[in-house]
Design an enzyme around this catalytic site. Structure first.
Site, PDB file in Angstrom:
ATOM      1  N   SER A 192       0.469  -1.163  -0.311  1.00 33.31           N
ATOM      2  CA  SER A 192       0.242   0.107  -0.275  1.00 33.31           C
ATOM      3  C   SER A 192       0.926   0.823   0.216  1.00 33.31           C
ATOM      4  O   SER A 192       1.981   1.133   0.722  1.00 33.31           O
ATOM      5  CB  SER A 192      -0.809  -0.245   1.240  1.00 33.31           C
ATOM      6  OG  SER A 192      -1.392   0.869   1.693  1.00 33.31           O
ATOM      7  N   TYR A 205      -1.890  -0.648  10.877  1.00 34.12           N
ATOM      8  CA  TYR A 205      -1.981  -1.067   9.127  1.00 34.12           C
ATOM      9  C   TYR A 205      -0.502  -0.412   8.294  1.00 34.12           C
ATOM     10  O   TYR A 205      -0.138  -1.093   7.676  1.00 34.12           O
ATOM     11  CB  TYR A 205      -3.588  -0.221   8.433  1.00 34.12           C
ATOM     12  CG  TYR A 205      -3.330  -0.384   6.856  1.00 34.12           C
ATOM     13  CD1 TYR A 205      -3.673  -1.884   6.403  1.00 34.12           C
ATOM     14  CD2 TYR A 205      -3.252   0.563   6.107  1.00 34.12           C
ATOM     15  CE1 TYR A 205      -3.977  -1.863   5.910  1.00 34.12           C
ATOM     16  CE2 TYR A 205      -2.957   0.115   4.396  1.00 34.12           C
ATOM     17  CZ  TYR A 205      -3.822  -1.287   4.628  1.00 34.12           C
ATOM     18  OH  TYR A 205      -3.793  -1.952   3.233  1.00 34.12           O
TER      19      TYR A 205
END
Length: 336
Positions: A192, A205
């Site tokens: 990501s 995350y």
């Protein structure tokens, strides 16, 4: 070779690598064939994993789908089978001997919790026995807790780290030995942009994606050091993808048109292009390269100023609020 000569050669190679990288912007690269190759995709039951499965199916790969949810994984498998049927329609009635179908790729489904190494290793062993050696490993499975750090239970933090990061270690340890033996394979890490730079409210995350990227890059260097050039590595770092994972995330409304959530189909098509041309890394959209570069050269206070101007400093807060409200509503229903 003395150090001065070696320095000259290294400088030339660095300049030449820039030339080759620039040429790829103007000269389309030929995509490699994955027909008949075995492709393992984790988190195949939904989102990007399902789209990856469909794209590889269209390229006649044999699919091995892993997911923790049996029903959604089977739904993906049925979509893949439909693609196979469209590419290999049944022959109509004929008095003559029916020709053998030219395309006989298969799809296999396995229930696997990638956060548990025992599950990964046992499932990998089943794949080796039932399917054979794999050619492509797509580490795609990912989760997000959606809670502020001090409100997030330790168990959810651990699960985020295990699914998004630790699982990459287990799948690599399961499948890499045979790739090394054959000097053939391709490992894809779906990470990501939040593994390249961060924002507030998603500490677990971001940490998990930073870890996945660090693992990927270190493994890439290890393969180069071992002269295993037949094993390719591709790192996929998309901006926020419109899969519902970060539903509610918002930046400043004036800036929103410049940084819209990515359509999942676009994200996967860009990633497929990178994978099939053995590109080491792909960031989507391309402006993410610039953002990452700016992070490395600007003072931290300057980055904070930019975040506040764009509205990226608290962009996750609406998402976190929605998650919290949803959790509270579910707990209330359970109480009733």
């Amino acid at each position: 070779m003395n150090i001065a000569t070696e320095l000259f050669v290294v400088t030339f190679k660095i300049i030449w690598s820039f030339v080759l990288a620039g040429a790829k912007w103007f000269i389309p690269q030929r995509e490699k064939s994955v027909e008949g190759q075995v492709c393992v995709i984790t988190g195949a039951g939904s989102g990007l994993g399902r789209l990856f499965a469909q794209e590889f199916a269209r390229r006649r790969a044999t699919l091995v789908l892993w997911d923790i949810n049996r029903e959604s994984n089977e739904e993906t498998a049925e979509m893949v089978r439909e693609i196979y049927r469209e590419m290999n329609p049944s022959a109509g009635p004929s008095d003559s001997v029916q020709e053998l179908p030219l395309f006989q790729a298969k799809v296999y489904t396995y229930i696997c919790d990638v956060s548990k190494r025992e599950s990964v290793y046992s499932t990998a062993e089943k794949v080796r026995k039932e399917v054979g050696n794999i050619d492509l490993l797509i580490n795609n499975a990912g989760v997000v807790s959606g809670l502020h750090l001090l409100e997030c239970p330790d168990e959810l933090i651990e699960r985020t780290m295990m699914v998004n990061c630790h699982a990459h270690f287990w799948t690599a340890k399961a499948f890499l030995p045979k790739m090394l033996e054959l000097n053939h394979g391709h490992i894809v890490t779906v990470a990501s942009s939040l593994g390249l730079f961060t924002t507030a409210g998603v500490e677990d995350y971001c940490a998990s994606k930073f870890g996945a990227i660090g693992f990927h890059e270190s493994l890439s260097h290890e393969l180069k050091a071992a002269d295993k050039d037949g094993i390719k590595m591709t790192l996929v770092c998309p901006f926020l993808v419109d899969t519902g994972m970060f539903k509610g995330c918002k930046i400043r409304k004036e800036m929103a048109p410049l940084f819209p959530p990515l359509k999942p189909e676009y994200c996967v098509k860009q990633a497929m292009r990178a994978i099939l041309t053995d590109q080491p890394m792909i960031c989507t959209p391309r402006v993410m390269y610039m953002v990452t570069f700016m992070k490395t050269v600007l003072p931290f206070d300057a980055i904070v100023c930019m975040y506040r101007f764009i509205g990226a400093d608290k962009c996750m807060y609406p998402f976190l609020a929605q998650r919290k409200e949803s959790t509270n509503n579910n707990e209330s229903k359970t109480g009733i």
